[in-house]
Design a protein around this motif. Structure first.
Motif: not given
Length: 147
Positions: A10-18, A36-42, A74-76
């Motif tokens: 599965l590839v997650l479409e997450l762009d934000e993870l809190d 991180l690998a399965i959330s390439p759009k994070l 973009d933001n960490l």
């Protein structure tokens, strides 16, 4: 959960993870790197006050490098984690594998001037050109102060 997603390709479409304010002191670098690998759009990752250590962040960065993983962040936000045991080389490598990073919040992480200086040297040695806002003021220890 992460392992199950990876096993199913599965590839997650997450762009934000809190995941801030969770106790992640026992997280394995493998499971986190897989996330991180399965959330390439994070783009935005918030790990403020998660009881992360420099050892955990270092292991995650090394595994990302071993997997040739380039982060699209973009933001960490890693505010409030005790990173006094991290090396500047690890932080420099984190910046190298996150070429789009614009904001890095390391407030209240107990970083020393020596660590920040080593991070800067690592960036210079890698010829990194950064357009980055780094926040690490307050609770900087050592001979030098970062601001």
């Amino acid at each position: 959960m992460v392992r199950e997603c990876a096993n199913r390709n599965l590839v997650l479409e997450l762009d934000e993870l809190d995941i801030s304010a969770n106790t992640l002191s026992d997280v394995t670098c493998s499971s986190f790197t897989t996330l991180l690998a399965i959330s390439p759009k994070l783009k935005n990752l918030d790990m403020n006050y998660c009881r992360l250590s420099g050892v955990i962040i270092g292991a995650m960065v090394r595994e990302c490098v071993n997997r040739n993983l380039v982060l699209e962040l973009d933001n960490l936000y890693i505010r409030g984690n005790t990173l006094s045991d991290i090396t500047g080389s690890v932080l420099g490598t984190l910046l190298a594998i996150s070429p789009k990073l614009k904001n890095l919040d390391m407030n209240y992480c107990r970083l020393s001037g020596v660590i920040i200086g080593a991070m800067v040297r690592e960036c210079v040695n890698r010829n990194l050109v950064l357009e980055l806002s780094v926040r690490c003021y307050h609770r900087c220890y050592g001979e030098e102060m970062c601001q």
